[in-house]
Write an enzyme that holds these catalytic residues in place. Structure first.
Site, mmCIF file in Angstrom:
data_model
loop_
_atom_site.group_PDB
_atom_site.id
_atom_site.type_symbol
_atom_site.label_atom_id
_atom_site.label_comp_id
_atom_site.label_asym_id
_atom_site.label_seq_id
_atom_site.Cartn_x
_atom_site.Cartn_y
_atom_site.Cartn_z
ATOM 1 C CE LYS A 172 17.059 4.152 -9.181
ATOM 2 N NZ LYS A 172 16.411 2.392 -9.724
ATOM 3 C CD GLU A 247 9.974 5.054 5.935
ATOM 4 O OE1 GLU A 247 10.005 4.465 6.181
ATOM 5 O OE2 GLU A 247 10.220 6.243 6.231
ATOM 6 C CB CYS A 281 8.560 -1.537 4.672
ATOM 7 S SG CYS A 281 9.172 -0.278 2.390
ATOM 8 C CD GLU A 382 12.197 -5.764 4.926
ATOM 9 O OE1 GLU A 382 13.677 -5.231 4.277
ATOM 10 O OE2 GLU A 382 11.596 -5.022 5.064
HETATM 11 C C1 UN1 Z 1 5.630 -0.211 2.167
HETATM 12 O O1 UN1 Z 1 5.561 -1.402 2.530
HETATM 13 O O2 UN1 Z 1 6.835 0.038 1.886
HETATM 14 O O3 UN1 Z 1 0.270 0.797 5.483
HETATM 15 C C2 UN1 Z 1 4.143 0.493 1.910
HETATM 16 C C3 UN1 Z 1 0.843 0.196 4.160
HETATM 17 C C4 UN1 Z 1 0.423 1.092 3.233
HETATM 18 C C5 UN1 Z 1 1.748 1.053 2.282
HETATM 19 C C6 UN1 Z 1 2.806 0.287 2.835
HETATM 20 N N1 UN1 Z 1 -0.303 1.981 2.670
HETATM 21 O O4 UN1 Z 1 0.656 -0.931 4.234
#
Ligand code: UN1
Length: 492
Positions: A172, A247, A281, A382
């Site tokens: 999804k 995650e 993230c 965040e």
């Molecule tokens: C994310 O921010 O969800 O390390 C992934 C990084 C990328 C992946 C980010 N290679 O910023």
């Protein structure tokens, strides 16, 4: 263009179903209509995946891997096209979109290599004429729930290890970014991936996500998204005794010590704080700076920020694209107001951009607060936008304490030329990823990706670690002595 589900190797027809618009965040133009699927659609997809899995598990892993090589080559061939679609749909600037597609290509080739490894162990048995080993066994049908900020890379972190290990999947994608999933389905079709190995169901988390988590035949859920939703996924998955890999959020910091290369730190901060408009993230949203270099860092950051051009990511000269939608824009603005009311000093930015060329998109100025208290809300929660908070400290020990004070633990970074301090910091920073003399973003696919504390629940995406999510360990004992030998008893 109407995006329908891809199930059992064919595109569903569903004219009467509910559809919702997919918008380009840079200009508000409609790109496509995507289906809002129901529980029945999920049931169909899981059924197709379950049927396919029995056969797929019997295909030798190196042969399964051959499909991944083909997928990787095709992604490489289509790299520019995929990057263009990605920028239109998600908003990240084209250079970054190319980078994200490359991350998917890397993952394809890396996991294809795993098809000839998938290492287990052989160990001596404690009994004579007995053989002992462990192998990785596929789990069955796995459910993948992916976010809009990395619509291709994160999907490859999950789906490629899943299929090389002999599972089939129901995916999804985020409702904001279904076009990348559609593009991937075309690639799966073109390389002739057997029907039912890859299934895509578009729709909301509430309807489709929940149906996947509650379905008895979906044995694993791998989720990337917000902490709030992740908690719900874990709770629901827990009730159904599912293996759930999560995650989630981050509140990543760059630490700048008094002996750092300040110019380099400025580059690292700008790239990891304002790249992807702060919607990673792993984005840097705190800078923890030693008091002796705070002034210099602030001044250099301000000067360097002037070069950050904002606009539609398809323009090669643009460095900061739009944020994903109006809701995101409002959340960022809310946090900027919170920052002001908490007494932080607004050093730069702090505004929605809504005039002229920005009128139809969702743009926010790169924003820096300084004199931020380590425990204030803008330094702890965040924001997921181009907003960074500078926090002053008096020592490296204090910097590490401040870094570790948040509920999240994804990424951290330290700028210093002192090797002793660097080694101490990499040991003491409580995050799943640590960078030295680089910003907080830029993880490579052959190492585990994930975080401690509120960022995850102990699992990892990408790297060999991802195989742990998508396989069961099976321990096998083969007794060729021809007699009953009792472990722990017949040992003398
Ligand atoms: C994310 O921010 O969800 O390390 C992934 C990084 C990328 C992946 C980010 N290679 O910023």
């Amino acid at each position: 263009m109407k995006l329908n589900n891809y199930i059992g190797g064919s595109w569903q027809e569903s004219e009467e179903a509910n559809f919702t618009a997919v918008m380009n965040p840079a200009n508000g133009k409609e790109l496509a209509q995507v289906k809002l699927s129901t529980k029945e659609d999920v049931n169909l997809a899981v059924k197709a995946a379950k049927e396919a899995q029995k056969k797929w598990a019997l295909v030798p892993a190196p042969k399964r891997a051959d499909f991944l090589y083909e997928i990787g080559y095709l992604m490489k061939k289509k790299k520019e096209h995929l990057a263009q679609v990605l920028t239109k749909e998600m908003g990240k600037v084209i250079e970054e979109a190319r980078g994200e597609v490359q991350e998917g290509i890397d993952m394809a080739f890396y996991m294809a290599g795993e098809g000839r490894r998938l290492f287990g162990e052989t160990v001596p048995s404690e009994l004579q004429d007995k053989f002992a080993m462990s192998v990785r066994a596929p789990i069955g049908v796995v459910g993948l729930i992916t976010p809009w900020n990395f619509p291709v890379a994160i999907a490859t972190w999950k789906s490629f290890p899943a299929i090389v290990a002999g599972n089939t999947f129901v995916w999804k994608p985020a409702t904001e970014t279904p076009m990348m999933a559609y593009e991937m389905a075309l690639i799966f079709e073109e390389v002739g991936l057997p029907e039912g190995v890859a299934n895509i169901v578009f729709g909301s988390g509430t309807e489709v996500g929940t149906a996947m988590i509650e379905h008895p035949d979906v044995r694993v859920i791998s989720f990337t998204g917000s902490t709030e939703t992740g908690r719900h996924v874990a709770e629901t998955g827990g009730r159904h005794l599912k293996k759930v890999s999560l995650e989630m959020g981050g509140k990543n910091a760059v630490i700048v010590l008094e002996d750092a290369d300040i110019d380099l730190a400025v580059e690292g901060i700008l790239w990891s704080a304002f790249g992807t408009a702060g919607q990673r993230c792993t984005a840097c949203s705190r800078v923890i700076v030693h008091k002796d270099v705070k002034k210099e860092l602030e001044e250099k950051l301000l000067t360097a920020m002037e070069a950050l051009t904002i606009g539609d990511g398809l323009d090669e000269t643009v460095k900061v694209g739009p944020v994903i939608n109006q809701k995101a824009l409002e959340k960022i603005q809310r946090y900027v107001e919170i920052g002001k009311s908490e007494g932080a000093t607004l050093l730069a930015g702090g505004n929605v951009l809504a005039e002229g060329e920005f009128a139809k998109g969702h743009y926010y100025e790169p924003t820096i607060f300084t004199d931020v208290k380590w425990n204030s809300r803008i330094a702890q929660e965040e924001i997921f936008g181009p907003v960074v908070s500078l926090i002053e400290v008096a020592s490296m020990e204090e910097a590490i304490e401040v870094n570790n004070s948040v509920v999240y633990g994804l990424s951290s970074s330290i700028f210093s030329r002192d090797v002793n301090k660097v080694f101490q910091a990499q040991r003491d920073l409580d995050t799943g990823i640590v960078y030295v003399n680089a910003g907080t973003t830029g993880a490579e696919i052959h190492l585990p990706f994930g975080g401690t504390k509120g960022t995850g629940n102990g699992h990892r995406d990408s790297g060999v670690a991802a195989l742990d999510v998508f396989t069961e360990w099976k321990s096998i004992y083969i007794d060729f002595s021809g007699k009953l030998q009792r472990a722990q008893i017949d040992v003398d």
